[in-house]
Scaffold this motif. Structure first.
Motif, PDB file in Angstrom:
ATOM      1  N   ASP A 182      25.491  12.465  10.329  1.00 16.16           N
ATOM      2  CA  ASP A 182      25.080  12.420  11.726  1.00 16.16           C
ATOM      3  C   ASP A 182      23.606  12.762  11.880  1.00 16.16           C
ATOM      4  O   ASP A 182      22.903  12.171  12.715  1.00 16.16           O
ATOM      5  CB  ASP A 182      25.929  13.384  12.556  1.00 16.16           C
ATOM      6  CG  ASP A 182      27.340  12.856  12.789  1.00 16.16           C
ATOM      7  OD1 ASP A 182      27.553  11.649  12.524  1.00 16.16           O
ATOM      8  OD2 ASP A 182      28.209  13.640  13.200  1.00 16.16           O
ATOM      9  N   ALA A 183      23.124  13.728  11.096  1.00 19.05           N
ATOM     10  CA  ALA A 183      21.711  14.092  11.182  1.00 19.05           C
ATOM     11  C   ALA A 183      20.819  12.926  10.784  1.00 19.05           C
ATOM     12  O   ALA A 183      19.818  12.628  11.445  1.00 19.05           O
ATOM     13  CB  ALA A 183      21.429  15.310  10.290  1.00 19.05           C
ATOM     14  N   ILE A 184      21.183  12.231   9.708  1.00 25.55           N
ATOM     15  CA  ILE A 184      20.380  11.086   9.263  1.00 25.55           C
ATOM     16  C   ILE A 184      20.408   9.971  10.300  1.00 25.55           C
ATOM     17  O   ILE A 184      19.382   9.373  10.637  1.00 25.55           O
ATOM     18  CB  ILE A 184      20.888  10.580   7.901  1.00 25.55           C
ATOM     19  CG1 ILE A 184      20.658  11.645   6.823  1.00 25.55           C
ATOM     20  CG2 ILE A 184      20.211   9.268   7.521  1.00 25.55           C
ATOM     21  CD1 ILE A 184      21.263  11.290   5.480  1.00 25.55           C
ATOM     22  N   ARG A 185      21.601   9.697  10.842  1.00 23.55           N
ATOM     23  CA  ARG A 185      21.717   8.637  11.849  1.00 23.55           C
ATOM     24  C   ARG A 185      20.950   8.998  13.115  1.00 23.55           C
ATOM     25  O   ARG A 185      20.331   8.144  13.753  1.00 23.55           O
ATOM     26  CB  ARG A 185      23.188   8.379  12.152  1.00 23.55           C
ATOM     27  CG  ARG A 185      23.428   7.139  12.994  1.00 23.55           C
ATOM     28  CD  ARG A 185      24.912   6.854  13.149  1.00 23.55           C
ATOM     29  NE  ARG A 185      25.509   6.399  11.889  1.00 23.55           N
ATOM     30  CZ  ARG A 185      26.337   7.103  11.153  1.00 23.55           C
ATOM     31  NH1 ARG A 185      26.689   8.323  11.552  1.00 23.55           N
ATOM     32  NH2 ARG A 185      26.841   6.620  10.031  1.00 23.55           N
ATOM     33  N   ALA A 186      20.962  10.266  13.486  1.00 23.59           N
ATOM     34  CA  ALA A 186      20.236  10.694  14.687  1.00 23.59           C
ATOM     35  C   ALA A 186      18.728  10.598  14.477  1.00 23.59           C
ATOM     36  O   ALA A 186      17.993  10.220  15.394  1.00 23.59           O
ATOM     37  CB  ALA A 186      20.628  12.125  15.044  1.00 23.59           C
ATOM     38  N   LEU A 187      18.245  10.924  13.293  1.00 18.11           N
ATOM     39  CA  LEU A 187      16.812  10.848  13.013  1.00 18.11           C
ATOM     40  C   LEU A 187      16.311   9.405  12.964  1.00 18.11           C
ATOM     41  O   LEU A 187      15.102   9.176  13.042  1.00 18.11           O
ATOM     42  CB  LEU A 187      16.492  11.560  11.699  1.00 18.11           C
ATOM     43  CG  LEU A 187      16.675  13.081  11.724  1.00 18.11           C
ATOM     44  CD1 LEU A 187      16.439  13.665  10.340  1.00 18.11           C
ATOM     45  CD2 LEU A 187      15.742  13.715  12.744  1.00 18.11           C
ATOM     46  N   ASN A 188      17.217   8.469  12.836  1.00 21.56           N
ATOM     47  CA  ASN A 188      16.823   7.062  12.898  1.00 21.56           C
ATOM     48  C   ASN A 188      16.891   6.518  14.321  1.00 21.56           C
ATOM     49  O   ASN A 188      16.390   5.432  14.582  1.00 21.56           O
ATOM     50  CB  ASN A 188      17.726   6.217  11.990  1.00 21.56           C
ATOM     51  CG  ASN A 188      17.173   4.836  11.739  1.00 21.56           C
ATOM     52  OD1 ASN A 188      15.981   4.672  11.473  1.00 21.56           O
ATOM     53  ND2 ASN A 188      18.002   3.821  11.857  1.00 21.56           N
ATOM     54  N   PHE A 189      17.520   7.275  15.233  1.00 20.04           N
ATOM     55  CA  PHE A 189      17.675   6.934  16.640  1.00 20.04           C
ATOM     56  C   PHE A 189      18.561   5.691  16.797  1.00 20.04           C
ATOM     57  O   PHE A 189      18.659   4.869  15.889  1.00 20.04           O
ATOM     58  CB  PHE A 189      16.325   6.711  17.321  1.00 20.04           C
ATOM     59  CG  PHE A 189      15.506   7.973  17.397  1.00 20.04           C
ATOM     60  CD1 PHE A 189      15.709   8.869  18.418  1.00 20.04           C
ATOM     61  CD2 PHE A 189      14.537   8.256  16.443  1.00 20.04           C
ATOM     62  CE1 PHE A 189      14.965  10.039  18.497  1.00 20.04           C
ATOM     63  CE2 PHE A 189      13.784   9.414  16.510  1.00 20.04           C
ATOM     64  CZ  PHE A 189      14.008  10.313  17.543  1.00 20.04           C
ATOM     65  N   ALA A 201      26.056  10.262  17.233  1.00 18.31           N
ATOM     66  CA  ALA A 201      25.367  11.099  16.252  1.00 18.31           C
ATOM     67  C   ALA A 201      24.182  11.821  16.891  1.00 18.31           C
ATOM     68  O   ALA A 201      23.904  12.985  16.573  1.00 18.31           O
ATOM     69  CB  ALA A 201      24.892  10.238  15.079  1.00 18.31           C
ATOM     70  N   LEU A 202      23.491  11.151  17.806  1.00 21.80           N
ATOM     71  CA  LEU A 202      22.357  11.787  18.469  1.00 21.80           C
ATOM     72  C   LEU A 202      22.811  12.972  19.323  1.00 21.80           C
ATOM     73  O   LEU A 202      22.175  14.034  19.320  1.00 21.80           O
ATOM     74  CB  LEU A 202      21.627  10.757  19.334  1.00 21.80           C
ATOM     75  CG  LEU A 202      20.358  11.236  20.040  1.00 21.80           C
ATOM     76  CD1 LEU A 202      19.318  11.698  19.031  1.00 21.80           C
ATOM     77  CD2 LEU A 202      19.780  10.132  20.921  1.00 21.80           C
ATOM     78  N   ARG A 203      23.911  12.813  20.035  1.00 20.64           N
ATOM     79  CA  ARG A 203      24.433  13.927  20.830  1.00 20.64           C
ATOM     80  C   ARG A 203      24.850  15.092  19.933  1.00 20.64           C
ATOM     81  O   ARG A 203      24.593  16.261  20.248  1.00 20.64           O
ATOM     82  CB  ARG A 203      25.611  13.454  21.681  1.00 20.64           C
ATOM     83  CG  ARG A 203      25.217  12.572  22.852  1.00 20.64           C
ATOM     84  CD  ARG A 203      26.379  12.417  23.812  1.00 20.64           C
ATOM     85  NE  ARG A 203      27.506  11.725  23.193  1.00 20.64           N
ATOM     86  CZ  ARG A 203      27.699  10.423  23.248  1.00 20.64           C
ATOM     87  NH1 ARG A 203      26.816   9.660  23.878  1.00 20.64           N
ATOM     88  NH2 ARG A 203      28.749   9.856  22.686  1.00 20.64           N
TER      89      ARG A 203
END
Length: 332
Positions: A182-189, A201-203
């Motif tokens: 989730d952290a990796i997916r969120a950092l990709n937006f 994942a961003l939430r």
């Protein structure tokens, strides 16, 4: 009347003024002069004694005397009319420039007034979603390597071994740590408005304090870079080995890890360097982002596998780090 009110008022260049009357003051004066000259010539011809006319040369001189002043008069009238038209065109052009300048200034003022409000609303929405999100991801109940915590939780001391009262327990302690995936997916937006997994994942990442700081810092610099026409999707950085990322997380700097700065796009590097020299807000946002990335990545590296590091290096946030790292000289 209603139709006239609905039409937008055109700029000065496209607003044609009414044609000037064919006989203005200049034309009237010229016509009077021409009439006086013709009367004078006729009077002279009637009063002067008759003569043989001097042959062909005399005839030519007579015609020149009669018609040359008339030609000069109307040539002067034509010139004055041309000057008047040019002045009108210059006035319309000036009106157009003024209208465009006023429209540009108005749009800039409007954008500057609306942008803080929009950003505040977005932050409020993100905060509400992160605070009141109650749906649990069913995938969390399945043991998986992708569900391991992205950041190492702080070690509790002996004084914290006793159970705390429910009313005194911080909300952060009740939430499960954000997973590596989730952290990796969120950092990709999120890729687009329909990317539900990306928003989920961003939430989840925004619920973690340290990861949320990095995400907001990355969002700020990505927005500023887009104003220069620089988008992370257009950059194709050279891939670095996971060992170099681990050495960076352990504090190593300089040329030994220069391969991490894989951005080679000269235009993006030049535009970013110029903006950092000229814009203090841009420069402060860039340094804040680099500090947040450095601090968060040190914790992330401790639990991330080589495959996780390779996937993180391909995110938009990591590409922004490579770009700013090259510009600020981290890899020199």
């Amino acid at each position: 009347m209603a139709q006239d009110r609905e039409k937008p008022e055109p700029l000065g260049m496209f607003l044609r003024s009414e044609d000037s009357p064919p006989f203005g003051p200049t034309e009237i004066v010229a016509a009077l002069l021409a009439l006086v000259w013709v009367v004078a010539v006729i009077a002279y011809a009637l009063i002067s004694p008759a003569s043989d006319g001097g042959g062909l040369l005399g005839l030519v001189m007579t015609l020149l005397v009669v018609f040359l002043p008339l030609a000069l008069i109307w040539a002067a009238v034509t010139t004055l009319r041309s000057v008047r038209v040019l002045r009108a065109e210059a006035a319309r052009l000036q009106a157009t420039v003024d209208a465009m300048r006023n429209a540009y200034l108005l749009s800039q003022q409007t954008q500057a007034a609306i942008k803080p409000v929009v950003e505040q609303k977005l932050d409020e929405v993100a905060g509400v979603l992160a605070t009141f999100q109650t749906r649990r991801d069913p995938g969390l109940t399945v043991p998986s390597a992708d569900r391991k915590a992205a950041l190492v939780p702080p070690h509790r001391g002996a004084q914290d071994e006793q159970p705390a009262l429910a009313l005194g327990t911080p909300a952060e302690e009740l939430r499960p740590p954000v997973s590596v995936a989730d952290a990796i997916r969120a950092l990709n937006f999120p890729e687009n408005p329909d990317d539900r997994e990306g928003f989920r994942a961003l939430r989840a990442a925004l619920e973690d304090r340290n990861t949320a700081k990095l995400i907001r810092a990355a969002q700020d610099v990505l927005t500023l870079l887009s104003q220069e026409g620089i988008y992370m999707d257009d950059l194709r950085p050279d891939r670095a080995r996971p060992e170099l990322w681990r050495r960076f997380a352990q504090g190593e700097r300089g040329r030994t890890i220069a391969a991490l700065g894989g951005i080679r796009d000269r235009s993006s590097l030049a535009l970013t360097a110029a903006r950092m020299r000229e814009d203090t807000v841009f420069r402060d946002a860039a340094h804040h982002f680099l500090r947040s990335f450095d601090k968060t990545f040190q914790e992330f590296e401790k639990v991330a596998s080589d495959a996780d590091l390779a996937e993180l290096a391909d995110t938009r946030t990591a590409r922004a780090f490579m770009l700013f790292g090259r510009v600020t000289g981290i890899f020199d």
